[in-house]
Motif scaffolding. Structure first.
Motif, PDB file in Angstrom:
ATOM      1  N   SER A 160      49.718  26.360  33.508  1.00 55.97           N
ATOM      2  CA  SER A 160      48.318  25.933  33.548  1.00 55.97           C
ATOM      3  C   SER A 160      47.477  26.979  34.279  1.00 55.97           C
ATOM      4  CB  SER A 160      48.188  24.584  34.248  1.00 55.97           C
ATOM      5  OG  SER A 160      48.923  23.616  33.553  1.00 55.97           O
ATOM      6  N   PRO A 161      47.015  27.996  33.547  1.00 52.64           N
ATOM      7  CA  PRO A 161      46.178  29.004  34.208  1.00 52.64           C
ATOM      8  C   PRO A 161      44.830  28.416  34.598  1.00 52.64           C
ATOM      9  CG  PRO A 161      46.157  29.334  31.844  1.00 52.64           C
ATOM     10  CD  PRO A 161      47.155  28.245  32.124  1.00 52.64           C
ATOM     11  N   ARG A 162      44.212  29.028  35.564  1.00 54.72           N
ATOM     12  CA  ARG A 162      42.864  28.590  35.944  1.00 54.72           C
ATOM     13  C   ARG A 162      41.893  29.082  34.881  1.00 54.72           C
ATOM     14  NH1 ARG A 162      43.199  29.808  41.988  1.00 54.72           N
ATOM     15  NH2 ARG A 162      44.839  28.382  42.625  1.00 54.72           N
ATOM     16  N   ARG A 163      40.720  28.489  34.868  1.00 61.03           N
ATOM     17  CA  ARG A 163      39.705  28.853  33.874  1.00 61.03           C
ATOM     18  C   ARG A 163      38.486  29.437  34.565  1.00 61.03           C
ATOM     19  NH1 ARG A 163      41.022  27.849  28.386  1.00 61.03           N
ATOM     20  NH2 ARG A 163      42.862  26.531  28.448  1.00 61.03           N
ATOM     21  N   THR A 164      37.877  30.393  33.894  1.00 64.80           N
ATOM     22  CA  THR A 164      36.612  30.939  34.380  1.00 64.80           C
ATOM     23  C   THR A 164      35.503  30.013  33.900  1.00 64.80           C
ATOM     24  OG1 THR A 164      36.248  32.274  32.399  1.00 64.80           O
ATOM     25  CG2 THR A 164      37.498  33.300  34.198  1.00 64.80           C
ATOM     26  N   SER A 165      34.297  30.273  34.337  1.00 63.12           N
ATOM     27  CA  SER A 165      33.171  29.447  33.889  1.00 63.12           C
ATOM     28  C   SER A 165      32.972  29.548  32.381  1.00 63.12           C
ATOM     29  CB  SER A 165      31.888  29.841  34.624  1.00 63.12           C
ATOM     30  OG  SER A 165      31.620  31.204  34.410  1.00 63.12           O
ATOM     31  N   GLY A 166      33.384  30.658  31.785  1.00 62.00           N
ATOM     32  CA  GLY A 166      33.293  30.827  30.336  1.00 62.00           C
ATOM     33  C   GLY A 166      34.517  30.331  29.604  1.00 62.00           C
ATOM     34  N   ARG A 167      35.393  29.582  30.298  1.00 60.63           N
ATOM     35  CA  ARG A 167      36.625  28.990  29.761  1.00 60.63           C
ATOM     36  C   ARG A 167      37.735  30.004  29.506  1.00 60.63           C
ATOM     37  NH1 ARG A 167      38.043  24.503  30.610  1.00 60.63           N
ATOM     38  NH2 ARG A 167      39.104  24.143  28.662  1.00 60.63           N
ATOM     39  N   GLY A 168      37.577  31.241  29.976  1.00 59.57           N
ATOM     40  CA  GLY A 168      38.647  32.226  29.842  1.00 59.57           C
ATOM     41  C   GLY A 168      39.797  31.897  30.781  1.00 59.57           C
ATOM     42  N   ARG A 169      40.986  32.204  30.364  1.00 66.02           N
ATOM     43  CA  ARG A 169      42.169  31.933  31.186  1.00 66.02           C
ATOM     44  C   ARG A 169      42.376  33.055  32.198  1.00 66.02           C
ATOM     45  NH1 ARG A 169      43.237  30.282  25.963  1.00 66.02           N
ATOM     46  NH2 ARG A 169      44.250  28.267  25.723  1.00 66.02           N
ATOM     47  N   ARG A 170      42.764  32.677  33.420  1.00 60.88           N
ATOM     48  CA  ARG A 170      43.128  33.645  34.460  1.00 60.88           C
ATOM     49  C   ARG A 170      44.473  33.216  35.028  1.00 60.88           C
ATOM     50  NH1 ARG A 170      39.665  35.905  32.340  1.00 60.88           N
ATOM     51  NH2 ARG A 170      37.892  37.019  33.191  1.00 60.88           N
ATOM     52  N   TYR A 171      45.431  34.123  34.969  1.00 59.30           N
ATOM     53  CA  TYR A 171      46.791  33.838  35.413  1.00 59.30           C
ATOM     54  C   TYR A 171      47.047  34.439  36.786  1.00 59.30           C
ATOM     55  CZ  TYR A 171      47.650  32.406  30.610  1.00 59.30           C
ATOM     56  OH  TYR A 171      47.600  31.751  29.398  1.00 59.30           O
ATOM     57  N   SER A 172      47.789  33.718  37.593  1.00 62.26           N
ATOM     58  CA  SER A 172      48.167  34.188  38.920  1.00 62.26           C
ATOM     59  C   SER A 172      49.536  34.863  38.833  1.00 62.26           C
ATOM     60  CB  SER A 172      48.249  32.995  39.884  1.00 62.26           C
ATOM     61  OG  SER A 172      49.347  32.174  39.540  1.00 62.26           O
ATOM     62  N   PRO A 173      49.917  35.617  39.874  1.00 61.36           N
ATOM     63  CA  PRO A 173      51.280  36.159  39.899  1.00 61.36           C
ATOM     64  C   PRO A 173      52.338  35.050  39.792  1.00 61.36           C
ATOM     65  CG  PRO A 173      49.931  37.294  41.514  1.00 61.36           C
ATOM     66  CD  PRO A 173      49.097  36.156  40.969  1.00 61.36           C
ATOM     67  N   ARG A 174      52.070  33.884  40.374  1.00 61.07           N
ATOM     68  CA  ARG A 174      53.007  32.759  40.255  1.00 61.07           C
ATOM     69  C   ARG A 174      53.108  32.310  38.792  1.00 61.07           C
ATOM     70  NH1 ARG A 174      54.822  29.421  44.248  1.00 61.07           N
ATOM     71  NH2 ARG A 174      53.140  30.062  45.607  1.00 61.07           N
ATOM     72  N   ASP A 175      51.971  32.285  38.079  1.00 58.74           N
ATOM     73  CA  ASP A 175      51.982  31.919  36.662  1.00 58.74           C
ATOM     74  C   ASP A 175      52.818  32.914  35.855  1.00 58.74           C
ATOM     75  OD1 ASP A 175      50.257  29.700  37.008  1.00 58.74           O
ATOM     76  OD2 ASP A 175      48.471  30.950  36.688  1.00 58.74           O
ATOM     77  N   VAL A 176      52.661  34.204  36.158  1.00 59.08           N
ATOM     78  CA  VAL A 176      53.404  35.241  35.441  1.00 59.08           C
ATOM     79  C   VAL A 176      54.903  35.077  35.704  1.00 59.08           C
ATOM     80  CG1 VAL A 176      53.815  37.727  35.232  1.00 59.08           C
ATOM     81  CG2 VAL A 176      51.473  36.855  35.350  1.00 59.08           C
ATOM     82  N   ALA A 177      55.284  34.791  36.945  1.00 57.90           N
ATOM     83  CA  ALA A 177      56.698  34.557  37.264  1.00 57.90           C
ATOM     84  C   ALA A 177      57.221  33.349  36.486  1.00 57.90           C
ATOM     85  CB  ALA A 177      56.874  34.355  38.761  1.00 57.90           C
ATOM     86  N   PRO A 208      44.099  33.671  40.820  1.00 57.90           N
ATOM     87  CA  PRO A 208      43.981  33.876  39.369  1.00 57.90           C
ATOM     88  C   PRO A 208      43.361  35.242  39.060  1.00 57.90           C
ATOM     89  CG  PRO A 208      42.239  32.431  40.144  1.00 57.90           C
ATOM     90  CD  PRO A 208      43.093  32.746  41.333  1.00 57.90           C
ATOM     91  N   ILE A 209      44.200  36.251  38.877  1.00 61.88           N
ATOM     92  CA  ILE A 209      43.687  37.618  38.769  1.00 61.88           C
ATOM     93  C   ILE A 209      43.937  38.294  37.424  1.00 61.88           C
ATOM     94  CG2 ILE A 209      43.730  38.095  41.227  1.00 61.88           C
ATOM     95  CD1 ILE A 209      46.437  39.383  40.915  1.00 61.88           C
ATOM     96  N   PHE A 210      44.847  37.769  36.600  1.00 60.98           N
ATOM     97  CA  PHE A 210      45.192  38.444  35.350  1.00 60.98           C
ATOM     98  C   PHE A 210      44.551  37.749  34.152  1.00 60.98           C
ATOM     99  CE2 PHE A 210      49.096  38.942  38.019  1.00 60.98           C
ATOM    100  CZ  PHE A 210      48.935  40.285  38.308  1.00 60.98           C
ATOM    101  N   VAL A 211      43.916  38.536  33.301  1.00 63.80           N
ATOM    102  CA  VAL A 211      43.432  38.000  32.027  1.00 63.80           C
ATOM    103  C   VAL A 211      44.652  37.791  31.130  1.00 63.80           C
ATOM    104  CG1 VAL A 211      41.136  39.044  32.209  1.00 63.80           C
ATOM    105  CG2 VAL A 211      42.992  40.302  31.080  1.00 63.80           C
ATOM    106  N   ILE A 212      44.468  37.075  30.041  1.00 63.27           N
ATOM    107  CA  ILE A 212      45.600  36.687  29.206  1.00 63.27           C
ATOM    108  C   ILE A 212      46.372  37.888  28.655  1.00 63.27           C
ATOM    109  CG2 ILE A 212      44.232  36.422  27.100  1.00 63.27           C
ATOM    110  CD1 ILE A 212      46.062  33.921  26.510  1.00 63.27           C
ATOM    111  N   SER A 213      45.682  38.945  28.274  1.00 65.13           N
ATOM    112  CA  SER A 213      46.388  40.096  27.703  1.00 65.13           C
ATOM    113  C   SER A 213      47.283  40.772  28.741  1.00 65.13           C
ATOM    114  CB  SER A 213      45.392  41.100  27.124  1.00 65.13           C
ATOM    115  OG  SER A 213      44.512  41.551  28.141  1.00 65.13           O
ATOM    116  N   VAL A 214      46.817  40.872  29.984  1.00 60.69           N
ATOM    117  CA  VAL A 214      47.610  41.488  31.049  1.00 60.69           C
ATOM    118  C   VAL A 214      48.780  40.576  31.417  1.00 60.69           C
ATOM    119  CG1 VAL A 214      47.571  42.283  33.455  1.00 60.69           C
ATOM    120  CG2 VAL A 214      45.657  42.803  31.925  1.00 60.69           C
TER     121      VAL A 214
END
Length: 157
Positions: free
Chosen positions: A53-70, A25-31
């Protein structure tokens, strides 16, 4: 006078480049939105309805993986280019997930079959593991199991 070598010059393409984990999970929602060609609000909607279903940070921010982007790109293509509604896309994605699981099982069973064919004659013994999977067991293990069968829980021998 010696010239300094530039980094990467004289090396094969890809040398020194790390492979990125497709599930990291490396990309923030804007990226992720920019990479997928979508608006960030669309990503939030797809998350809310369960298409991605992106993963969530401890602050509930979304983090998307390259698989999520695909997956987001596929959703975009199916929706815009093919005219498929979101429920149809959900069904397609579910079927693709099932297909991936089945392909993994075929790969595993193909390897078991390869091992069975490579084993010396008479030494092939299949055994079930605790999860119900089938594995090849060495002949010595099989002989041990035949010599000392275990009772099923709750049954007397």
């Amino acid at each position: 006078m010696a010239r300094a070598r530039r980094k990467g010059v004289g090396q094969p393409p890809g040398a020194g480049v790390s492979v990125i984990d497709r599930d990291a999970p490396i990309f923030v929602i804007s990226v992720a939105a920019q990479l997928a060609g979508l608006h960030p609000q669309t990503l939030r909607t797809y998350d809310r309805i369960g298409l991605v279903s992106p993963r969530r940070t401890s602050g509930r921010g979304r983090r998307y993986s390259p698989r999520d982007v695909a997956r987001l790109r596929l959703i975009q293509r199916l929706s815009q280019d093919e005219g498929i509604n979101l429920e149809g896309i959900r069904r397609i994605l579910d079927l693709e997930s099932e297909l991936e699981i089945l392909r993994d099982q075929v790969t595993e069973l193909t390897e078991l079959l390869r091992q069975a064919h490579a084993a010396p004659a008479g030494s092939r013994v299949f055994a079930a593991d605790q999860a119900g999977g089938v594995r090849l067991a060495p002949a010595q293990r099989a002989q041990h199991l035949q010599a000392s069968p275990k009772a099923l829980p709750g049954r007397r021998t």
